[in-house]
Design a protein around this motif. Sequence first.
Motif, PDB file in Angstrom:
ATOM      1  N   ASP A   1      25.438  61.051  24.050  1.00  0.00           N
ATOM      2  CA  ASP A   1      25.496  62.527  23.930  1.00  0.00           C
ATOM      3  C   ASP A   1      25.778  63.300  25.218  1.00  0.00           C
ATOM      4  OD1 ASP A   1      24.860  62.735  21.175  1.00  0.00           O
ATOM      5  OD2 ASP A   1      22.784  62.442  21.794  1.00  0.00           O
TER       6      ASP A   1
ATOM      7  N   ASN B   1      24.981  67.910  28.151  1.00  0.00           N
ATOM      8  CA  ASN B   1      24.569  67.630  27.011  1.00  0.00           C
ATOM      9  C   ASN B   1      25.442  68.054  25.913  1.00  0.00           C
ATOM     10  OD1 ASN B   1      22.989  66.794  24.715  1.00  0.00           O
ATOM     11  ND2 ASN B   1      21.172  68.152  25.423  1.00  0.00           N
ATOM     12  N   ASP B   2      26.080  67.295  25.235  1.00  0.00           N
ATOM     13  CA  ASP B   2      26.735  67.864  23.959  1.00  0.00           C
ATOM     14  C   ASP B   2      25.927  67.813  22.732  1.00  0.00           C
ATOM     15  OD1 ASP B   2      29.118  67.873  25.685  1.00  0.00           O
ATOM     16  OD2 ASP B   2      29.507  65.656  25.440  1.00  0.00           O
ATOM     17  N   SER B   3      24.853  67.530  22.607  1.00  0.00           N
ATOM     18  CA  SER B   3      24.127  67.607  21.286  1.00  0.00           C
ATOM     19  C   SER B   3      23.270  68.764  21.075  1.00  0.00           C
ATOM     20  CB  SER B   3      23.305  66.128  21.412  1.00  0.00           C
ATOM     21  OG  SER B   3      22.024  66.564  21.918  1.00  0.00           O
ATOM     22  N   ASN B   4      22.649  69.174  19.990  1.00  0.00           N
ATOM     23  CA  ASN B   4      21.761  70.256  19.745  1.00  0.00           C
ATOM     24  C   ASN B   4      20.441  69.923  20.080  1.00  0.00           C
ATOM     25  OD1 ASN B   4      21.430  68.443  17.594  1.00  0.00           O
ATOM     26  ND2 ASN B   4      22.084  70.190  15.999  1.00  0.00           N
ATOM     27  N   GLN B   5      20.153  68.553  20.550  1.00  0.00           N
ATOM     28  CA  GLN B   5      19.057  68.094  20.668  1.00  0.00           C
ATOM     29  C   GLN B   5      18.475  67.961  22.350  1.00  0.00           C
ATOM     30  OE1 GLN B   5      17.031  67.151  18.219  1.00  0.00           O
ATOM     31  NE2 GLN B   5      18.685  67.707  16.949  1.00  0.00           N
TER      32      GLN B   5
ATOM     33  N   PRO C   1      19.359  71.421  24.901  1.00  0.00           N
ATOM     34  CA  PRO C   1      20.573  71.572  23.948  1.00  0.00           C
ATOM     35  C   PRO C   1      21.703  72.066  24.524  1.00  0.00           C
ATOM     36  CG  PRO C   1      18.677  71.837  22.826  1.00  0.00           C
ATOM     37  CD  PRO C   1      18.160  71.931  24.038  1.00  0.00           C
ATOM     38  N   TYR C   2      22.702  71.529  24.635  1.00  0.00           N
ATOM     39  CA  TYR C   2      24.152  72.022  25.272  1.00  0.00           C
ATOM     40  C   TYR C   2      23.882  72.492  26.725  1.00  0.00           C
ATOM     41  CZ  TYR C   2      25.045  72.217  20.319  1.00  0.00           C
ATOM     42  OH  TYR C   2      25.117  71.574  19.089  1.00  0.00           O
TER      43      TYR C   2
ATOM     44  N   ASP D   1      23.971  57.167  27.500  1.00  0.00           N
ATOM     45  CA  ASP D   1      23.802  58.139  26.399  1.00  0.00           C
ATOM     46  C   ASP D   1      25.036  58.636  25.910  1.00  0.00           C
ATOM     47  OD1 ASP D   1      22.817  60.329  25.261  1.00  0.00           O
ATOM     48  OD2 ASP D   1      21.146  60.512  26.380  1.00  0.00           O
TER      49      ASP D   1
ATOM     50  N   LEU E   1      17.475  66.371  25.340  1.00  0.00           N
ATOM     51  CA  LEU E   1      17.451  65.062  25.860  1.00  0.00           C
ATOM     52  C   LEU E   1      16.480  64.621  27.177  1.00  0.00           C
ATOM     53  CD1 LEU E   1      21.217  64.233  26.039  1.00  0.00           C
ATOM     54  CD2 LEU E   1      19.643  63.875  23.982  1.00  0.00           C
TER      55      LEU E   1
END
Length: 295
Positions: free
Chosen positions: A289, A51-55, A106-107, A287, A57
């Motif tokens: 992200d 997961n490359d986002s700060n959210q 996240p990440y 996806d 998933l």
Amino acid sequence: MSRKSVIILTGLAALLASTGLWFVGSTEENSGLHAAYEIERPLHWRIEVRNDSNQVLEQVSINSFIPVPESWQQYLENLESDYPVELVTDNNRHPFARVLIDRIPPYGQREIRLTADLLMADAGQIPVENASDEWLTPEPLVESDHPDIIQLASRLQRPEAADSAYAIYRWLVREIDDAGYDPVDRGALYAFKERQGDCTEYASLAVALARAMELPARMVGGYVVPESGHLSFHAFHAWAEILVDDRWVIVDGQRRDYDPDPFGYVVTHYGVRSARNMAWDRFFTSDPDITLSMQ
């Protein structure tokens, strides 16, 4: 047997019943032929999911193409994953496993592990009675109707189909240079004119020459598998199959293999990769992200 295995086997049976592309004939006609798949070939592979986002998933869907359920050389007996999974086919009827991960922080990272129990047949044990017309016609990247391809095919063609197929192989080995991996598929005509290419160009030119001789032939994608049965990213490969005397013969000019033991080749796709055909991806997700890698 785990609950996941039962789900997968049920889905696999339904997939086999509904996907005529892979069958040699009907299920009843082939019940006796299944005994020919007697060589066990366990396979395993892993997909790293990041997961490359700060959210956070949730309900992330990851797709991994799998060995075709049934062909002249292989029969998929069982498939398992350590995450919930369902079997799906793409628009070209290629099967893949859709794995669902409920939550990735996240990440964060997750690892999907898949195993397949494959049974292999010795070359020539499964007869091919009828080849599809699509294996005789030109298509993008397989320019079997181009005058240059036709002229070369006429020079190489021999009275016997087996000799013609081998002549194609020998010409590829002698005339085409291995240019190393190229992410762009350039096709048969490019390989003929430039005298170079990677595995897809070797395969597409072999197929084009065979079709120009009116020999059924097709592009094949999959893995060259070591004894360990581990499917790795760099083991993904393309080769050609030419129908000779009612059996498919592997023609792999890049690896200098003609009619090898099929035990080392595991098929995941048939046909040419194109912009409309995602079937030549090893794995994918919708996806944006998510980053995937195969271990």
